[in-house]
Design an enzyme around this catalytic site. Structure first.
Site, PDB file in Angstrom:
ATOM      1  N   ASP A 117      70.005  52.659  67.004  1.00  0.00           N
ATOM      2  CA  ASP A 117      69.028  51.850  66.286  1.00  0.00           C
ATOM      3  C   ASP A 117      67.892  52.756  65.806  1.00  0.00           C
ATOM      4  OD1 ASP A 117      67.749  49.502  65.352  1.00  0.00           O
ATOM      5  OD2 ASP A 117      66.544  49.438  67.172  1.00  0.00           O
TER       6      ASP A 117
ATOM      7  N   ASP B 116      67.154  49.544  71.978  1.00  0.00           N
ATOM      8  CA  ASP B 116      66.126  49.132  72.931  1.00  0.00           C
ATOM      9  C   ASP B 116      65.710  47.676  72.786  1.00  0.00           C
ATOM     10  OD1 ASP B 116      64.617  49.342  70.510  1.00  0.00           O
ATOM     11  OD2 ASP B 116      62.803  49.551  71.717  1.00  0.00           O
TER      12      ASP B 116
ATOM     13  N   ASP C  85      69.586  44.452  69.827  1.00  0.00           N
ATOM     14  CA  ASP C  85      70.588  45.489  70.087  1.00  0.00           C
ATOM     15  C   ASP C  85      71.561  45.095  71.191  1.00  0.00           C
ATOM     16  OD1 ASP C  85      69.442  47.233  68.200  1.00  0.00           O
ATOM     17  OD2 ASP C  85      67.971  47.933  69.664  1.00  0.00           O
TER      18      ASP C  85
END
Length: 780
Positions: A316, A515, A519
């Site tokens: 990410d 995080d 996600d």
């Protein structure tokens, strides 16, 4: 007192007691035999053999009930065979070696799990809650609720996550993050449950209950980590099942060829496959313990093995390769209002706003030492902004038309918006006295260690790096190019991220790093999900296979290095141990190893492979470079804090240059004063770098040549600083030539800006990441 304790001390384990009994019996038999008492000696050795045989039978039944291979049957047959053929000394030696191996396995497992167990033992039990009348009551931690005001006394474990409300908290976070030195948390800063108050008493407002705290999530992960076994270990067990009939076949062949049952017993003695059934579990448990000491909680040995095999990295953007929180990079003001005044007024008003951008603005103002006032009549309008009165002046903070109170936006707004779009920044407009007074630019900065981490992961075997983010393409593309991603998927929803992960997983083993809550599905879909749990969401941590509890991306590369080393050590222990056992079996079949000598040889092999497996408790940093600790690490962190204070001055160089050329008289005077102050701080910082930091870094990296290029940049910075000071002095001393001097100063300021950005970025990536492990992140 725990169930396995007496007077607070742990009781001896079962294998330890059995070893003591067998060792005592063996020694007693030897003494009796040397005294000429052969019959009592044989009786004692037979008793020892019987005790070990009963224990071995129990272990066989237990493993069969658990549907695991009953490879202990080989040891049982060796004990029974020794007794039947009259090799009682060999039986007693086998008993000592068998129970000794069990004891060694038990001790190894305890040692390897001690870091995970330490986390479990630190779980807080009580909290001191302050009621409305100021009375303090001690309550079970389970009764704490978000919003409760708590008192934390010196030396106590923080019961839940919270925010400091009174006093400065000095917190020891070593058990949770690995940070070796206490850190300070001022009022309005967050603290984490499970850490220790290493300073004076302070008050905190609970933000979670005991079940939702960050420490509770780590404890759950640690419990799961102790309860899993890697597929590699189960594969080793299956090989052990194949080994059993091979052993029996060789045993029968030795008996048939020689006609001597003693030779068959000798084969059984050296055939116990301890290297296979012990080495792999110990290696993987040791690797998990090693990772835990580095602030990485691995759910299971299976996850550790899959991590060792990974070839594709998906990650990410926000909070993963960026810091995940907006920071002020520039304040632009209208004529007649200084940029610092715009920031001070906006931050004063934003003290009452819960918005994430408001918190960033308040933090930036406090970093700059601005005097914030309490606003009056503050009101927040959803989707627009907040308004109120600060020091008698009406202030608005939010969208442009809201801050301008309906007036036409001035012409300088469009260039600022264009600059923000180019840099991926967010704009927050500030209205003062019912007119637009300025704009604040905030941006989510790239983590200092992100590019280096991607390079280390490639060296560790990652063949493809893919950024998968919900952010818009123009912003994500700049970050992806900076860290060296091979592919970019922007504007992805949680469902889209999951599909990308599944598509990549179909091609090669994958690791997904994230995080946030969005996600979590992608982390669960990947072969290995890695959550950055230091500031990430509980949801992502719960669904991940690996949780990084330190706010440091480089731990991802280190965890992969640990995983690869662990798997290599396990495989090495199994293969080498089984080869040595096979050689000993063949020697025994040909009569070269009698039962007693065979027992000694086999247990020597067992001890060797177990000790080799324990090597996974250390190492795992090969290829990651050195790591400074103690005073050296503290020095780096101090200089990193100076970077935090200096970054706003660096960002202000270009705006100051523009003011020198085209600003009004008052603006120029303020810009010159700001430049002189910044240059003084910069010179002092660069001298400390050169005199204190670089010699220590050079020693760690292997010699002065490693810092020569950076020292050369210090020389260039010093020269630019001297030229800028001289130009500013010339503009003050020579009014007739002031315009030319100011234009020259503006050009030098821009040159200095470019050099400083490159130099600071190089220092942060190359040097500051050497501090282990909790470096202060750049946020200013």
């Amino acid at each position: 007192m725990g169930p396995g304790e007496r007077d607070g001390r742990p009781l001896p384990s079962g294998p330890t007691v059995l070893l003591a009994v067998c060792l005592t019996g063996l020694a007693a038999g030897v003494v009796l035999r040397l005294s000429g008492l052969a019959a009592p000696s044989d009786a004692v050795w037979l008793a020892v053999t019987a005790v070990a045989a009963v224990a071995s039978a129990v272990w066989v039944v237990r493993t069969l009930r658990e549907r695991r291979p009953g490879v202990d049957v080989i040891a049982l047959l060796a004990l029974v065979g020794s007794a039947l053929v009259g090799e009682l000394l060999a039986g007693a030696v086998i008993a000592v070696m068998l129970t000794g191996g069990r004891m060694l396995e038990d001790r190894a497992g305890r040692r390897a799990r001690r870091d995970l167990s330490a986390l479990l033992a630190r779980a807080p039990r009580a909290a001191h809650r302050i009621d409305g009348g100021g009375e303090v009551a001690t309550v079970p931690v389970e009764e704490v609720r978000p919003g409760d005001l708590l008192l934390v006394r010196p030396g106590e474990i923080l019961p839940v996550d919270g925010r400091v409300t009174y006093g400065t908290a000095v917190v020891d976070e070593s058990a949770v993050t690995g940070e070796p030195l206490p850190v300070e948390r001022a009022a309005d800063q967050d603290v984490r449950g499970g850490t220790v108050n290493a300073g004076g008493p302070f008050r905190m407002r609970a933000t979670t209950d005991s079940r939702a705290s960050a420490f509770a999530a780590i404890v759950r992960l640690a419990r799961e980590a102790e309860a899993h076994t890697a597929p590699f270990v189960r594969m080793a067990d299956r090989y052990a099942v194949v080994f059993l009939p091979v052993t029996l076949l060789l045993t029968g062949a030795a008996w048939w060829m020689s006609g001597d049952p003693v030779r068959a017993v000798a084969v059984l003695v050296v055939a116990t496959p301890c290297p296979l059934i012990l080495a792999a579990p110990i290696a993987f448990t040791s690797g998990m313990s090693r990772a835990a000491r580095r602030g990485v909680i691995v759910r299971s040995g299976a996850a550790l093995e899959r991590l060792a095999r990974a070839r594709v990295l998906l990650f990410d953007k926000t909070g993963t390769v960026t810091e995940g929180r907006p920071v002020l990079v520039r304040a632009v003001s209208e004529d007649g209002v200084s940029s610092e005044e715009v920031l001070r007024l906006a931050a004063s008003l934003d003290q009452v706003s819960p918005h994430v951008l408001a918190a960033a603005i308040v933090h930036a103002a406090k970093e700059r030492g601005l005097d914030l006032r309490h606003p009056e009549g503050a009101e927040e309008v959803l989707g627009r902004g907040v308004r109120g009165t600060v020091g008698g002046r009406p202030v608005r903070v939010g969208k442009a038309d809201w801050a301008a109170a309906g007036d036409t936006l001035p012409g300088w707004v469009d260039p600022v918006r264009a600059e923000a779009a180019r840099d991926g920044a967010v704009t927050v407009f500030v209205g003062v006295d019912d007119r637009l007074g300025g704009v604040l630019l905030l941006r989510d900065r790239l983590r200092a260690d992100a590019p280096r981490t991607l390079r280390l992961l490639r060296l560790a075997g990652v063949e493809r790096a893919v950024m998968v983010t919900g952010d818009r393409g123009d912003v994500a593309e700049r970050i992806a190019a900076h860290v060296g991603a091979d592919a970019l998927y922007a504007g992805q929803s949680p469902t889209d991220k999951t599909e990308v992960v599944r598509a990549e997983s179909a091609k090669a083993p994958t690791v997904m790093v994230g995080d946030g809550v969005n996600d979590a599905p992608a982390l669960a879909a990947a072969d290995v999900g890695v959550a950055l749990g230091a500031r990430g969401s509980t949801a992502s941590s719960e669904t991940a296979d690996v949780v990084i509890t330190v706010d440091r991306l480089s731990r991802v590369a280190e965890s992969m290095a640990i995983a690869r080393r662990t798997r290599a050590i396990a495989l090495q222990s199994v293969v080498v141990g089984m080869l040595l056992s096979a050689v000993a079996m063949v020697a025994a079949a040909f009569g070269l190893l009698p039962p007693t000598a065979g027992a000694l040889v086999q247990e020597g092999i067992d001890v060797a492979v177990i000790l080799n497996a324990l090597r996974a408790l250390s190492g795992g940093r090969r290829g990651l470079g050195p790591e400074l600790r103690g005073d050296d690490a503290e020095l780096i962190r101090e200089l990193q804090e100076e970077h935090i204070r200096l970054w706003p001055g660096i960002e202000a160089l270009v705006p100051a240059a523009e003011i020198l050329v085209g600003g009004g008289e008052d603006e120029r005077a303020a810009a010159v004063a700001g430049l002189r102050g910044f240059l003084g701080e910069l010179s002092a910082h660069e001298q400390r770098d050169e005199q204190l930091l670089y010699p220590r870094v050079a020693d760690a990296l292997g010699g002065p040549d490693t810092t020569a290029a950076m020292s050369r940049e210090h020389t260039e910075i010093a020269e630019l600083t001297r030229r800028l000071r001289a130009a500013l002095d010339e503009a003050d001393d020579a009014p007739k030539g002031a315009d030319d001097a100011r234009r020259y100063a503006a050009r030098v300021a821009v040159e200095l800006y470019a050099v400083l950005r490159l130099h600071f970025a190089q220092e942060e990536e190359g040097f500051h990441v050497l501090a282990a492990p909790g470096e202060v992140p750049r946020d200013g």
